[in-house]
Design a protein around this motif. Structure first.
Motif: not given
Length: 297
Positions: A74-90
């Motif tokens: 989705a993105s190379q931006d480390p701050n993108h929501w798809f790369r967040s810990d919250a998305f991993l948990a979901v």
């Protein structure tokens, strides 16, 4: 000899306490999730569906792998929501709840058996997890982390989450442990008494999937699956009534986890693996004790 042993034990405890400020989130999160999983695991063991725990654990790991793959695409931006810990948990929770539903919902006689579906879920999840991350620069490292994470890196949010979940689980079990056990051990009787078994089963799926999904995201499959099945299995050998296992299983976990974390800190070993090893040793002792009590043929 006794004096040197006492001094050595005191040194281990002092070393553990000295590490508290640095690793308190790791310790508290590890103990909190273990308490939750030990309580949930009583239902899994009472229903004689231990392999379902393995299948759901592996499906949760697939959810994390899928989240990592989506984040990379989705993105190379480390701050993108798809790369967040919250998305991993979901994603971990979604996949684990779906797997729990597939492997525990009652099926008709002409449909696949629970064991067949569970085996399919386990193998599919294990293979897809590797395939999704095989082209990632750190894919093998991510797979290894999913399997054997040592809880290092848990946050204050993880601590709060698992302590709240453990408290809520304990309070709920005080009031509903009898219908849960009736459903687990004699579903036809539960239906005859008017229980809405479908709704109860769905609730158990969500409870199991949520607990495993969040735990695996934080601690990996080894620790989560070990805490799910080993304390209830040990308590099964200690209790005469299944209802007592809801209290004994969390105590068994703490009896292994607290000294396990202290010993791991002293020896510089991963605390999750040390705790699972001690629980395996406890189960071995219970198994040997039970065999010695059986009369020879």
């Amino acid at each position: 000899m006794c004096a040197s042993g006492h001094i050595g034990r005191d040194a281990m405890i002092q070393s553990f306490l000295a590490s508290w400020d640095l690793f308190q989130n790791t310790y508290l999160a590890g103990w909190g999730m273990g308490l939750v999983l030990a309580q949930v695991g009583v239902i899994v063991v009472a229903r004689d569906q231990i392999f379902i725990g393995a299948g759901v654990s592996q499906a949760s790991a697939l959810g994390v792998a899928a989240a990592l793959w989506i984040g990379q695409m989705a993105s190379q931006d480390p701050n993108h929501w798809f790369r967040s810990d919250a998305f991993l948990a979901v994603m971990a929770v979604i996949f684990s709840v779906a797997a729990a539903w597939m492997t525990t919902i009652r099926r008709n006689a002409d449909r696949e058996s629970h064991e067949a579906v569970t085996g399919w879920v386990f193998l599919l999840s294990a293979s897809l997890s590797i395939l999704l991350l095989s082209r990632s620069p750190h894919g093998l490292e991510e797979i290894q982390r999913l399997v054997s994470s040592s809880i290092i890196g848990a946050t204050g949010g993880d601590v709060l989450l698992f302590l709240v979940m453990a408290t809520l689980s304990g309070l709920l079990l005080v009031f509903i442990h009898r219908p849960l056990l009736l459903l687990a051990m004699d579903r036809p009787m539960a239906e005859a008494l008017g229980m809405r078994t479908g709704l109860w089963s769905a609730s158990i799926c969500i409870w199991l999937g949520l607990s495993l999904g969040l735990s695996i995201r934080c601690a990996g499959t080894l620790y989560a699956f070990g805490c799910l099945v080993l304390p209830p299995l040990i308590s099964q050998g200690l209790c005469r009534e299944v209802s007592h296992m809801f209290l004994v299983a969390p105590l068994v976990f703490l009896a292994a986890a607290v000294p396990g974390f202290v010993l791991a800190n002293h020896l510089d070993f991963p605390p999750a693996q040390m705790t699972v090893a001690l629980l395996c040793g406890g189960f071995a002792l219970i198994w040997v004790k039970a065999r010695l009590r059986q009369p020879f043929a």
